[in-house]
Design a protein around this motif. Structure first.
Motif, PDB file in Angstrom:
ATOM      1  N   GLY A 156       0.827  -1.201   0.000  1.00 58.04           N
ATOM      2  CA  GLY A 156       0.000   0.000   0.000  1.00 58.04           C
ATOM      3  C   GLY A 156       0.862   1.252   0.000  1.00 58.04           C
ATOM      4  N   LEU A 157       0.547   2.201  -0.875  1.00 56.37           N
ATOM      5  CA  LEU A 157       1.337   3.426  -0.984  1.00 56.37           C
ATOM      6  C   LEU A 157       0.619   4.650  -0.431  1.00 56.37           C
ATOM      7  CD1 LEU A 157       2.815   2.913  -4.573  1.00 56.37           C
ATOM      8  CD2 LEU A 157       3.846   2.300  -2.368  1.00 56.37           C
ATOM      9  N   ASP A 158      -0.654   4.521  -0.105  1.00 58.07           N
ATOM     10  CA  ASP A 158      -1.430   5.609   0.498  1.00 58.07           C
ATOM     11  C   ASP A 158      -2.047   5.109   1.799  1.00 58.07           C
ATOM     12  OD1 ASP A 158      -1.210   7.623  -1.704  1.00 58.07           O
ATOM     13  OD2 ASP A 158      -2.244   6.064  -2.826  1.00 58.07           O
ATOM     14  N   GLU A 159      -2.535   6.034   2.622  1.00 62.18           N
ATOM     15  CA  GLU A 159      -3.049   5.675   3.936  1.00 62.18           C
ATOM     16  C   GLU A 159      -4.568   5.508   3.898  1.00 62.18           C
ATOM     17  OE1 GLU A 159      -2.965   4.207   7.352  1.00 62.18           O
ATOM     18  OE2 GLU A 159      -1.047   5.066   6.729  1.00 62.18           O
ATOM     19  N   PRO A 160      -5.067   4.276   4.129  1.00 61.36           N
ATOM     20  CA  PRO A 160      -6.525   4.090   4.142  1.00 61.36           C
ATOM     21  C   PRO A 160      -7.171   4.912   5.247  1.00 61.36           C
ATOM     22  CG  PRO A 160      -5.400   2.141   5.008  1.00 61.36           C
ATOM     23  CD  PRO A 160      -4.340   3.034   4.456  1.00 61.36           C
ATOM     24  N   GLY A 161      -8.335   5.461   4.938  1.00 59.99           N
ATOM     25  CA  GLY A 161      -9.034   6.296   5.902  1.00 59.99           C
ATOM     26  C   GLY A 161      -8.659   7.759   5.819  1.00 59.99           C
ATOM     27  N   ALA A 162      -7.428   8.049   5.412  1.00 63.38           N
ATOM     28  CA  ALA A 162      -6.977   9.428   5.260  1.00 63.38           C
ATOM     29  C   ALA A 162      -6.923   9.825   3.791  1.00 63.38           C
ATOM     30  CB  ALA A 162      -5.602   9.617   5.905  1.00 63.38           C
ATOM     31  N   ASP A 163      -6.271   8.998   2.975  1.00 63.75           N
ATOM     32  CA  ASP A 163      -6.128   9.301   1.551  1.00 63.75           C
ATOM     33  C   ASP A 163      -7.259   8.726   0.708  1.00 63.75           C
ATOM     34  OD1 ASP A 163      -3.641  10.630   1.887  1.00 63.75           O
ATOM     35  OD2 ASP A 163      -2.630   8.691   2.019  1.00 63.75           O
TER      36      ASP A 163
END
Length: 236
Positions: A156-163
């Motif tokens: 994963g390269l992005d933050e779930p819940g934030a991005d």
């Protein structure tokens, strides 16, 4: 700061092997820093780095887009592949033995890829995926040719819940003479997930049976989701 090879070495590989046996997938813990994740996802718009781009909706794979890196790969991508392959190799060989299949993968990734190339599988398969709101990926297997390494890694390269929201990683297993079983995983930024790209050996009355496994991504409800896919065989 630890190098990617050192982070791979620090993962609980005995625990990963147990999780793979039980579920067909296993989290690795952190493999990339947030800055490294941003660096890799930022490459997506540099078209010269990729050999091809796939529009999933056009091919009825789902909706969204991904790109195959061309060689030479970015340093982080190559370092992770080289570090992960020998860690996955014992699991792959054990699974092949259970299923009565040849466990013919050599000790190094370079040797294995040379065999792929000799067989006509020369196209790079390292993937950078981008999902926007409403995008999703149908259940599938990344086989690419006759020579297959049965495990791969997604990071994963992005933050779930934030991005982004939604966009869970899906793994569905068809167990012999039983209902399908699914596993849903959220990928924290920089964390990897090992999963099988073919079958998981499951106990049966005759010893072991092969349970075919497919993977995909649920619908992204909002935001932008990037992932890095590391595949350990090349394509025909």
């Amino acid at each position: 700061m630890l190098k990617p090879q050192e982070r791979v070495a620090r993962a609980d590989w005995k625990g990963i092997a147990r999780e793979m046996d039980a579920h067909g997938c296993a989290p690795t813990g952190p493999l990339l820093t947030a800055e490294e994740c941003r660096r890799i996802s930022g490459l997506y718009d540099e078209a010269a780095l990729f050999r091809s781009t796939v529009d999933m909706e056009r091919h009825r794979f789902g909706r969204g887009q991904y790109r195959y890196f061309d060689r030479p790969f970015p340093d982080l991508v190559e370092e992770l592949r080289q570090a992960l392959y020998p860690r996955l190799l014992p699991i792959a060989r054990e699974w092949a033995a259970r299923l009565g299949r040849p466990g013919h993968w050599p000790d190094t990734l370079d040797e294995w890829l040379a065999r792929c190339h000799e067989a006509g599988q020369t196209k790079s398969t390292q993937i950078l995926l981008r999902y926007r709101e409403g995008d999703w990926n149908a259940l599938h297997r990344d086989l690419y040719g006759d020579l297959v390494f049965p495990m791969q890694v997604v990071i994963g390269l992005d933050e779930p819940g934030a991005d982004y929201g939604g966009g869970e990683f899906l793994l569905v297993e068809q167990r012999p003479r039983a209902q399908s079983r699914g596993t849903v995983t959220l990928l924290p930024q920089g964390h990897g997930l090992v999963f099988t790209t073919r079958d998981r050996p499951v106990p049966s009355a005759r010893g072991w049976s092969a349970a075919p496994v497919r993977h995909g991504v649920s619908t992204v409800r909002h935001g932008l989701r990037h992932t890095l896919g590391l595949v350990f065989h090349d394509a025909a």
